[in-house]
Design a protein around this motif. Structure first.
Motif, mmCIF file in Angstrom:
data_model
loop_
_atom_site.group_PDB
_atom_site.id
_atom_site.type_symbol
_atom_site.label_atom_id
_atom_site.label_comp_id
_atom_site.label_asym_id
_atom_site.label_seq_id
_atom_site.Cartn_x
_atom_site.Cartn_y
_atom_site.Cartn_z
ATOM 1 N N ASP A 230 1.113 -0.824 0.648
ATOM 2 C CA ASP A 230 -0.570 -0.075 0.389
ATOM 3 C C ASP A 230 0.706 1.445 0.204
ATOM 4 O O ASP A 230 0.491 2.004 -0.735
ATOM 5 C CB ASP A 230 -1.198 -0.362 0.661
ATOM 6 N N ASP A 231 1.994 0.809 0.730
ATOM 7 C CA ASP A 231 2.645 2.676 0.911
ATOM 8 C C ASP A 231 3.284 3.208 -0.351
ATOM 9 O O ASP A 231 3.522 4.194 -1.143
ATOM 10 C CB ASP A 231 4.064 1.705 1.949
ATOM 11 N N ALA A 234 0.562 4.435 -2.182
ATOM 12 C CA ALA A 234 0.319 5.823 -2.782
ATOM 13 C C ALA A 234 2.414 6.418 -3.236
ATOM 14 O O ALA A 234 1.457 6.912 -3.325
ATOM 15 C CB ALA A 234 0.036 5.715 -1.279
ATOM 16 N N THR A 235 2.699 6.236 -3.108
ATOM 17 C CA THR A 235 3.817 6.797 -3.776
ATOM 18 C C THR A 235 3.984 7.441 -4.856
ATOM 19 O O THR A 235 3.976 7.802 -5.707
ATOM 20 C CB THR A 235 5.619 6.436 -3.147
#
Length: 560
Positions: A230-231, A234-235
């Protein structure tokens, strides 16, 4: 070193990596400039034909010829540009990966092994980022001034007020490019960190899957993996948003410029504006067709800013892994002579460790003997083997190999190494045996098969040595795979064998058979083996024990 100095060094390093593909990328730049010139000719032909059609007459032969010829030549130049860019990109990526492999493989300088996640990201993704940047940016940087000057000059000759509008609009572009670069750098750094974290979680999960399963920690690891993914998502979306925002600013400037020129052309054709030479339908159409081309190199350079910042973010990780080997650490062919190994006052202390892994190690391993090294997990057995094999240098002290030819420091490739895991590559059984000596004769291969006790295994395989193995060695047991490792080592004709837990995870019967195969294959050779196995330790001539970083001879062992 200040941040500014580090950035300058990173940019210089990044620029130097373009050398292997520079010739091809310069050809791509030339083709891009030719593409622009031929496209201008094509649009001139189109404007000519359109004027004839709007005037109610048949398209003229010169106009049709310019349209067709310019289009064909432009397509050929564009195709050549793509091919030259691909060739340059491939050569740059290959050169960077070759240097990475030399740095990642043990070369005698590195005290700490590289983080697997960082190495994986650098080898696969970061290398591609660097090659993509050069393939995109270098041709654009060389061809953009030529292309833009050509379009501006053509526009000025056709209708100079339109060229003035283009020139005024272009003054706002550098500010937008700088904005795009700042947005891209911030996002690229964050995305690189997120990619490395995800790779680390994935690699750790696969390596520790049995432990995680036994501890009942699979659900927790699944949550960590989902969080890391997920990180990264998102980035990545943040980078896309930044690119869209900076691109939107540029599109506003470009759209305004094109609209201003379209308005000027329309008003001039209607007779409301009388600036410059007299406006004709041909001139107006040609200006409207080539004006958007003026901004195409700027769009490409803005995209190159984003790829450039990604590549710049990849530089520290990639360059940090490129440890250039010293001449003494280069791989050399093994010697068939039996080797005497001597360690004198050897100490190994890793930077992150509180105390030395090995300290004050003094031992001599006689030629043609079997020496076992025992001790608990983490005591330093593998570290001791890596010193003996020349994979790692000691922090202090010396390690020497001696033969009848003289004495030298350990040399990579100078001994045979067999570890706990046997890497079987896609290919046949014979290919896997000869991976280190592809020029081995059929007789030498059969001798290696016999020495490793592989005869019965080969006999039951449907195609013998030509039987294909799947990725990971599907179709062979762990013990059979270890025998292939023994056959490989036998083909190397090395006088020194270093074995790291060669019988680990084998049942007693398979272990006993493998010990017999090892003893047969290593007659007259010096063997050093780290083991937890009582049976393997008993078969050794000499047994050493490691405890609290020190190595002591436990006993002289009689051969079984």
């Amino acid at each position: 070193m200040t941040t500014e100095q580090a950035t300058v060094e990173a940019r210089n390093w990044l620029a130097a990596t373009a050398a292997p593909g520079r010739q091809w990328l310069l050809l791509a730049a030339a083709c891009q400039a030719l593409d622009t010139a031929f496209t201008v000719v094509q649009w001139a032909g189109l404007a000519w034909v359109a004027r004839d059609v709007l005037d109610g007459s048949r398209p003229s032969l010169p106009g049709s010829g310019l349209l067709l010829g310019g289009g064909l030549l432009s397509a050929g130049a564009a195709w050549s540009t793509t091919r030259f860019q691909a060739a340059g990109r491939r050569r740059i990526a290959e050169a960077v990966r070759r240097r990475l492999v030399r740095g990642l493989l043990p070369r005698g300088r590195r005290q700490v092994d590289p983080d697997p996640a960082t190495a994986a990201i650098a080898t696969v993704e970061s290398t591609d980022d660097i090659a993509d940047f050069h393939a995109q940016a270098l041709p654009q940087r060389m061809s953009a001034p030529v292309s833009m000057a050509l379009i501006l000059a053509t526009t000025a000759m056709v209708q100079w007020p339109a060229a003035v509008i283009l020139l005024l609009a272009s003054l706002l572009i550098p500010l937008n490019l700088r904005l795009a670069g700042l947005f891209a750098k911030e996002g690229a750094d964050v995305r690189m960190a997120a990619s490395t974290r995800l790779a680390a979680v994935v690699l750790d999960s696969f390596r520790g899957m049995p432990t995680l399963r036994n501890l009942g920690a699979l659900a927790r690891r699944r949550t960590e993996l989902a969080g890391a993914a997920d990180d990264l998502n998102a980035t990545t979306l943040a980078v896309v948003r930044r690119a869209s925002l900076s691109g939107s600013v540029m599109e506003v400037v470009i759209t305004f410029s094109i609209a201003a020129n379209a308005t000027y052309v329309g008003l001039a054709l209607l007779g409301y504006v009388h600036v410059g030479v007299g406006m004709t339908l041909f001139r107006g159409l040609l200006v409207l067709l080539i004006c958007p081309m003026y901004f195409q190199p700027m769009r490409a350079m803005a995209a190159a800013f984003h790829s450039g910042e990604r590549a710049l973010s990849a530089v520290p990780a990639v360059s940090g892994l490129m440890v250039e080997p010293s001449a003494a650490a280069e791989s050399v062919p093994p010697s068939a002579e039996s080797v005497t190994v001597a360690l004198d006052n050897v100490r190994v202390h890793f930077p992150a460790a509180e105390k030395p892994t090995l300290q004050e190690v003094n031992l001599t391993i006689g030629p043609g003997t079997w020496t076992a090294v025992a001790g608990p997990s983490g005591a330093g057995k593998t570290t001791l083997l890596s010193l003996i094999a020349g994979v790692r240098p000691p922090t202090r002290g010396t390690v020497q190999w001696s033969t009848s030819s003289g004495t030298s420091s350990p040399r990579l490739g100078g001994c045979a190494w067999i570890g706990q895991q046997t890497v079987l590559l896609p290919g046949s059984v014979g290919d896997n045996i000869t991976v280190g000596r592809p020029d081995a004769s059929p007789t030498e291969i059969l001798q290696a098969v016999a020495a490793a006790g592989l005869g019965d295994v080969i006999a039951r395989l449907p195609q013998g040595l030509d039987t294909p193995l799947g990725e990971g060695g599907a179709g062979l047991s762990t013990g059979e795979a270890r025998r292939i490792a023994i056959a490989r080592a036998f083909l190397s004709e090395a006088g020194l064998w270093v074995l790291d837990e060669p019988t680990a995870h084998l049942d007693p019967d398979t272990e006993a058979q493998l010990i017999v195969a090892l003893r047969n294959a290593t007659r007259g050779r010096t063997v050093v083996v780290a083991t937890h196995s009582v049976a393997l330790a008993r078969s050794a001539d000499v047994l050493f024990a490691i405890d609290d970083g020190t190595v002591q001879q436990a006993r002289e062992a009689a051969r079984t």
